[in-house]
Design an enzyme around this catalytic site. Structure first.
Site, mmCIF file in Angstrom:
data_model
loop_
_atom_site.group_PDB
_atom_site.id
_atom_site.type_symbol
_atom_site.label_atom_id
_atom_site.label_comp_id
_atom_site.label_asym_id
_atom_site.label_seq_id
_atom_site.Cartn_x
_atom_site.Cartn_y
_atom_site.Cartn_z
ATOM 1 C CE LYS A 183 -7.873 4.663 6.323
ATOM 2 N NZ LYS A 183 -8.893 3.754 6.923
ATOM 3 C CB ALA A 206 2.761 0.400 10.790
ATOM 4 C CG PHE A 207 1.619 -0.575 4.327
ATOM 5 C CD1 PHE A 207 1.317 -1.245 3.152
ATOM 6 C CD2 PHE A 207 1.123 0.706 4.491
ATOM 7 C CE1 PHE A 207 0.548 -0.656 2.164
ATOM 8 C CE2 PHE A 207 0.351 1.308 3.515
ATOM 9 C CZ PHE A 207 0.066 0.625 2.345
ATOM 10 C CG LEU A 208 -0.725 -5.468 8.608
ATOM 11 C CD1 LEU A 208 -2.026 -6.257 8.531
ATOM 12 C CD2 LEU A 208 -0.080 -5.632 9.972
ATOM 13 C CD GLU A 221 -7.611 -7.934 5.073
ATOM 14 O OE1 GLU A 221 -6.394 -8.243 5.176
ATOM 15 O OE2 GLU A 221 -8.028 -7.010 4.365
ATOM 16 C CG ASP A 257 -18.087 0.498 7.133
ATOM 17 O OD1 ASP A 257 -19.009 -0.005 6.482
ATOM 18 O OD2 ASP A 257 -17.054 0.952 6.601
#
Length: 521
Positions: free
Chosen positions: A221, A326-328, A399, A394
């Site tokens: 981002k 980091a991606f899960l 999840e 927001d």
């Protein structure tokens, strides 16, 4: 007749000029980018190849564990040495059912992914007649992102004592990128944005998926707002900027609170030319790069509502600040459930949700699955406290990993709209706490500890954020706002205890007991 010939000649000349301009400004740069060989470091011509084929020397370098950083007199070190951060977690992890991934299955899956990536990369180079000395990628089991995935358990995304997070942050900060692409939700919207919607499904800010030389992935981002800029008070929360530094600060705050539910996030200065434009295979992403009048390299989202240069992000001239999260694990390995928050806000210019006008709203929530589970409700209250401290309004969904069931922890994703206004505390974010009057004893104990002078929240956050490359991540007013908001949380809990009694308000276990009837907030 002579006049007609002159007109034809002028037309041909005009067409020739247009063709030359198109070749020079559009097609030429694209061809040069694809044919240009990668820069080699000085010295041995095999150095680049060795570094690409086996990034293990960098992987073996394990910097000091960041949670234990700081020298003598460090408040952060003292905090993580406190008994609260070292007592055994409950319930104890008993077996494979308490770990998110089965190791052998995950490794087989990742090997298939690497093999498919190598195959597609080879086909891509063949189609463009590109030659490269880079060998195929190899999957190394000791890489930090694999160990991070394998370490996710019922207790959180990582354990307190694991050195993997420090190693993962180090790798995301330093490893070279090998590909860049839009995120999946932005891909789904390309050319199909409904501009009549106030809230776009993917948000209104550009984010990219970067892949590193160890095959790990991170969500990038870019910087959109300066540190000392506050969100204008006339902005609705759903059109607020997404701040890269808010993502970084949220990870550090989550770790300090001992939640460990925010994926590891680090700041990085990214060379948008070398680390995004020159490694992406996405032609749409390639097409949105341009040179600004100030000679900076810029790019923007390819979607009707953002396909304008005034929405672009720009390097200086190539370097751009950004956060890398980091991606899960893939949803194919670890399915996740996205659930609308019971305290979702009204995403319209007018109107209110029921919880905003009904002080007894929590009684209704407690009767509806899955929030009838006491553990789920307590986790929502944890998340509300976290969001109040950051100022994030927001949080419309949350999840969870389906494997861990209804009492599994909530993943604190998408925190970029936090830390927007240090001068304003949005108390309505605390409605789950004030309306339900429940809190985990573990959470309350940590908050009370962070209110003490020896472990003051602003001090440990300031020290923790010094470890990031983009320091200062937060300005001083934002750090001091954390102390003020922490006192508001503790006052709210004290009010609940006075109304209902400590036994009814403070839950001793991870799932707690049945909540008391709601009272006025």
């Amino acid at each position: 007749m002579p006049g007609l010939r002159r007109d034809r000649l002028r037309t041909l000349l005009l067409l020739g000029v247009l063709l030359a301009a198109d070749l020079y400004f559009h097609l030429g740069p694209r061809v040069r980018r694809r044919l240009r060989p990668r820069e080699r470091p000085p010295g041995c011509p095999c150095a680049h190849r060795a570094a690409t084929s086996a990034p293990r020397p960098a992987a073996r370098h394990v910097p000091p564990a960041e949670p234990d950083g700081g020298g003598p007199g460090s408040k952060l070190r003292a905090l993580f040495a406190h008994p609260l951060y070292n007592e055994p977690e409950k319930p104890p992890l008993l077996g494979p059912e308490d770990s998110l991934l089965a190791g052998p299955e995950a490794l087989r899956y990742y090997r298939r992914k690497v093999a498919r990536w190598n195959r597609r990369h080879r086909i891509y180079k063949e189609q463009l007649n590109l030659t490269s000395l880079d060998p195929p990628l190899q999957l190394h089991l000791e890489t930090s992102w694999i160990q991070f995935h394998l370490g996710i358990s019922r207790h959180g995304l990582y354990s307190r004592s694991s050195p993997v997070v420090s190693k993962l942050l180090h790798d995301m900060r330093h490893l070279p990128t090998i590909s860049a692409d839009y995120s999946q939700d932005e891909k789904a919207l390309l050319g199909a944005c409904d501009c009549t919607q106030i809230v776009k499904p993917s948000g209104v800010h550009l984010k990219l998926v970067l892949r590193f030389s160890d095959f790990g992935k991170a969500m990038f981002k870019p910087m959109r707002q300066l540190r000392d800029e506050e969100t204008p008070e006339d902005f609705f929360y759903f059109i607020d900027f997404q701040r890269h530094n808010a993502e970084i600060a949220a990870f550090h705050l989550d770790r300090i609170l001992d939640f460990r539910r925010v994926p590891p996030t680090v700041g990085r200065l990214v060379n948008v030319t070398k680390e995004i434009l020159e490694v992406t295979k996405n032609e749409i992403l390639q097409s949105v790069f341009f040179i600004s009048p100030a000679s900076n390299v810029c790019f923007f989202a390819k979607c009707p509502y953002l396909c304008k240069t005034e929405y672009a992000v720009c390097g200086n001239p190539h370097l751009l600040e950004g956060s890398l999260s980091a991606f899960l694990p893939s949803l194919n390995l670890a399915p996740r459930l996205s659930v609308p928050s019971p305290w979702i806000r009204s995403y319209s210019l007018a109107g209110k949700e029921e919880w905003e006008v009904n002080p007894l709203y929590c009684d209704t929530v407690k009767q509806v699955y899955p929030h009838s589970s006491s553990g789920r409700l307590l986790n929502i209250i944890d998340m509300a406290i976290f969001d109040f401290l950051t100022g994030n309004m927001d949080r419309h969904h949350y999840e969870t990993f389906t494997k861990f069931g209804d009492d599994g922890f909530l993943i604190h994703l998408d925190n970029a709209r936090g830390f927007g206004r240090h001068s304003h505390d949005e108390v309505s974010i605390l409605s789950p706490l004030s309306q339900c009057c429940r809190i985990k004893r573990k959470t309350l104990s940590h908050l009370q500890l962070l209110a003490q002078a020896d472990y003051r929240l602003s001090d440990v956050m300031r020290e923790s954020l010094l470890e990031d490359q983009l320091t200062p991540v937060l300005t001083e007013p934002h750090l001091l706002a954390l102390d003020r908001r922490l006192q508001t949380v503790l006052r709210t809990v004290r009010g609940c205890i006075e109304a209902h009694g400590e036994h009814s308000v403070v839950a001793n276990g991870p799932t707690g007991q049945s909540a008391p009837d709601s009272g006025p907030s």
